[in-house]
Structures are given as structure tokens and as C-alpha cells.
Design a protein around this motif. Structure first.
Motif, short mmCIF file in Angstrom:
data_model
loop_
_atom_site.label_atom_id
_atom_site.label_comp_id
_atom_site.label_asym_id
_atom_site.label_seq_id
_atom_site.Cartn_x
_atom_site.Cartn_y
_atom_site.Cartn_z
N THR A 98 13.22 20.97 104.09
CA THR A 98 13.69 20.27 102.88
C THR A 98 14.31 18.93 103.29
N GLU A 99 14.63 18.13 102.28
CA GLU A 99 15.24 16.81 102.49
C GLU A 99 14.33 15.96 103.38
N THR A 100 14.83 15.46 104.51
CA THR A 100 14.00 14.59 105.35
C THR A 100 12.82 15.35 105.97
N LEU A 101 12.91 16.68 105.99
CA LEU A 101 11.81 17.49 106.52
C LEU A 101 10.92 18.05 105.42
N HIS A 102 11.12 17.58 104.20
CA HIS A 102 10.31 18.09 103.09
C HIS A 102 8.83 17.83 103.35
N GLY A 103 8.04 18.88 103.20
CA GLY A 103 6.61 18.80 103.47
C GLY A 103 6.22 19.34 104.83
N LEU A 104 7.22 19.55 105.70
CA LEU A 104 6.91 20.10 107.03
C LEU A 104 6.82 21.62 106.94
N GLU A 105 5.68 22.17 107.31
CA GLU A 105 5.50 23.62 107.37
C GLU A 105 6.08 24.14 108.68
N ILE A 106 7.05 25.03 108.58
CA ILE A 106 7.71 25.53 109.79
C ILE A 106 7.05 26.81 110.29
N GLY A 107 6.78 27.75 109.42
CA GLY A 107 6.12 28.98 109.86
C GLY A 107 6.33 30.11 108.88
N GLU A 108 6.12 31.32 109.33
CA GLU A 108 6.30 32.49 108.49
C GLU A 108 6.74 33.67 109.35
N ALA A 109 7.33 34.66 108.67
CA ALA A 109 7.81 35.85 109.38
C ALA A 109 7.79 37.03 108.43
N TRP A 110 7.58 38.21 109.00
CA TRP A 110 7.71 39.46 108.27
C TRP A 110 9.12 40.00 108.47
N LEU A 111 9.65 40.60 107.41
CA LEU A 111 11.00 41.17 107.45
C LEU A 111 10.94 42.65 107.15
N LEU A 112 11.64 43.45 107.95
CA LEU A 112 11.87 44.87 107.67
C LEU A 112 13.38 45.02 107.44
N PRO A 113 13.80 45.13 106.17
CA PRO A 113 15.25 45.09 105.89
C PRO A 113 15.81 46.42 105.37
N PRO A 114 15.79 47.51 106.18
CA PRO A 114 16.39 48.75 105.68
C PRO A 114 17.85 48.54 105.30
N THR A 115 18.22 49.05 104.13
CA THR A 115 19.57 48.83 103.60
C THR A 115 20.14 50.18 103.16
N LEU A 116 21.33 50.51 103.67
CA LEU A 116 21.99 51.77 103.35
C LEU A 116 23.25 51.47 102.54
N THR A 117 23.35 52.07 101.37
CA THR A 117 24.53 51.87 100.53
C THR A 117 25.14 53.21 100.14
N LEU A 118 26.46 53.19 99.94
CA LEU A 118 27.19 54.33 99.40
C LEU A 118 27.46 54.02 97.94
N GLN A 119 27.11 54.96 97.05
CA GLN A 119 27.12 54.70 95.61
C GLN A 119 28.08 55.62 94.87
N TYR A 120 28.53 55.10 93.72
CA TYR A 120 29.22 55.96 92.75
C TYR A 120 28.40 55.95 91.46
N HIS A 121 28.01 57.14 91.00
CA HIS A 121 27.21 57.29 89.79
C HIS A 121 28.09 57.78 88.65
#
Length: 242
Positions: A115-138
Motif C-alpha cells: 500500500t501507499e508508495t508500494l501500492h500495486g506491488l504484489e508481495i505474495g500469498e500464504a495459507w493459514l491454519l488458525p486453530p482457535t480454542l475458546t472457553l464459553q458461557y452459554h
């Protein structure tokens, strides 16, 4: 003598009748009528959800550091990270009718640009595996409508990372690496149960995810920084409770 005998016999009959009536009254009063006990609702601690999930990064504040080139570094430049929609599986275990733990599983692929001065520059891509554990109150006092809140932890693994290697204004990112990261998570949502097993779900999570990254431009120029991904996870789908 005959009259006395008749009177004595009559008195015994009266006493017997009174005693028998009292016994019958006591038996009637103490007898418990048989009634069928109401059915006890079974409690199974497992619940699963299948959702369509929107992953909406908020990359504002990401940093770029190009040593010796201030015009290409922050605050003159930053990063953009693409949104994504994916299927997502959620497994929930109830310790009680109100307290539960939830684990979400899914993978998502994101495109990274400048973005900004680098707007238009393609940097790359990545896959994310984001397991998320939460404690809940129902909350369970609203009938079929069952809202909940939660907080927990996220650990995101970045894999299949690749540099764009696409020339733009004489620059091309030729190598990219994003570090795995631990972050906090909060959530709120609700289930609307259609019957004892099936329901509809809506869920919103906010993750604080700010991994460090490094890149190489034109096979020679090192670039470092921090990617403020900080995504909102907005999902809706189906609930199944065993």
C-alpha cells in the motif's frame, strides 16, 4: 342380665366400626397414588457446527522496513491482506449446561500486497491454519434462543508461502516468509435450536494476530516488518447437538 349382654355387644360393635373407619382413613391419607415420573432430559456434552466463514483481515498499522530506503518504508508504505470465505468446522464440549470449550478448524489462503508508495506491488500469498480454542458461557434462559460469549487463544501456522515474483516499477518480491504466531481471541454468537438436535448458528470472533515477516526484493534487498492481520471471523451455519 340379657339386657347387659346386648348392650356390651352393641358397644363392641360400635368401637370396632369406629376403629375400622379410622384405620381406613389413615390408610387413605397415607397412600401415595402412583404417577409416572416426568422424563429426564438427557445431557450429551458434544456439539458440532458446520459454518461458512468470512475471514476479514484488518491490516492497518502493518509495518515495512527497507533498510536505507525511507520512501519505501513505514509510515510511507504498508500491507494489504485479502479477505477470504471458507467452510469451517467447530467442535464444542460442554462441561456443564452453561460452560463449554470450543475448537474451530479450517484453513484459509490470503494474498498480500503493498500500500501507499508500494501500492500495486504484489508481495505474495500464504495459507493459514488458525486453530482457535475458546472457553464459553452459554445462556440457557431464553428457550430455543441460546446466546453465548467466549474468550481464548489462537495459534496460527503459515504454510505454502510463496513470493509473487511479479515485476512492478523495477521491483519484484523474490522470497517471503511469515512466522507462526500466538494471539488472543474473543467471540460472541448464538444458536437457535429448531429441535433437540438441530439448530442454526451465527458467530463472530476477533483475533489479534500480528506475525513478523521477512522478504527479499530483486534477490538482493532485505525487507522486514510486522503484518497486522487482526482478522474478524464472521460465520453462519448449522448446529448439531448429540
Amino acid at each position: 342380665m340379657r339386657i347387659r349382654t346386648i348392650l356390651t355387644t352393641a358397644s363392641l360393635l360400635v368401637l370396632a366400626a369406629e376403629f375400622g373407619g379410622a384405620t381406613t382413613s389413615v390408610q387413605a391419607a397415607t397412600a401415595t397414588p402412583y404417577t409416572k415420573a416426568p422424563p429426564v432430559e438427557s445431557f450429551n456434552p458434544w456439539m458440532v457446527r458446520l459454518r461458512v466463514l468470512g475471514v476479514l483481515p484488518d491490516a492497518g498499522g502493518s509495518s515495512v522496513n527497507v533498510p536505507g530506503v525511507p520512501p519505501l518504508s513505514s509510515p510511507n508504505s504498508g500491507l494489504s491482506i485479502s479477505d477470504q470465505v471458507i467452510p469451517e468446522l467447530d467442535i464444542t464440549y460442554f462441561f456443564t449446561r452453561n460452560i463449554a470449550a470450543e475448537l474451530i478448524l479450517g484453513v484459509t489462503k490470503h494474498h498480500i500486497g503493498g500500500t501507499e508508495t508500494l501500492h500495486g506491488l504484489e508481495i505474495g500469498e500464504a495459507w493459514l491454519l488458525p486453530p482457535t480454542l475458546t472457553l464459553q458461557y452459554h445462556f440457557t434462559d431464553f428457550g430455543a434462543f441460546k446466546p453465548y460469549i467466549g474468550a481464548g487463544i489462537n495459534y496460527t501456522v503459515f504454510f505454502n508461502q510463496s513470493a509473487a515474483n511479479t515485476p512492478f516499477a523495477g521491483l519484484a518480491v523474490t522470497d517471503l516468509h511469515v512466522s507462526n504466531q500466538v494471539g488472543a481471541a474473543v467471540q460472541f454468537g448464538f444458536d437457535y435450536m429448531l429441535d433437540s438436535h438441530w439448530g442454526l448458528n451465527f458467530d463472530v470472533k476477533k483475533l489479534w494476530l500480528r506475525p513478523d515477516y521477512s522478504a527479499i526484493v530483486n534477490n538482493a534487498i532485505p525487507v522486514t516488518g510486522r503484518a497486522n492481520i487482526d482478522p474478524w471471523l464472521v460465520g453462519g451455519g448449522f448446529t448439531f447437538k448429540y
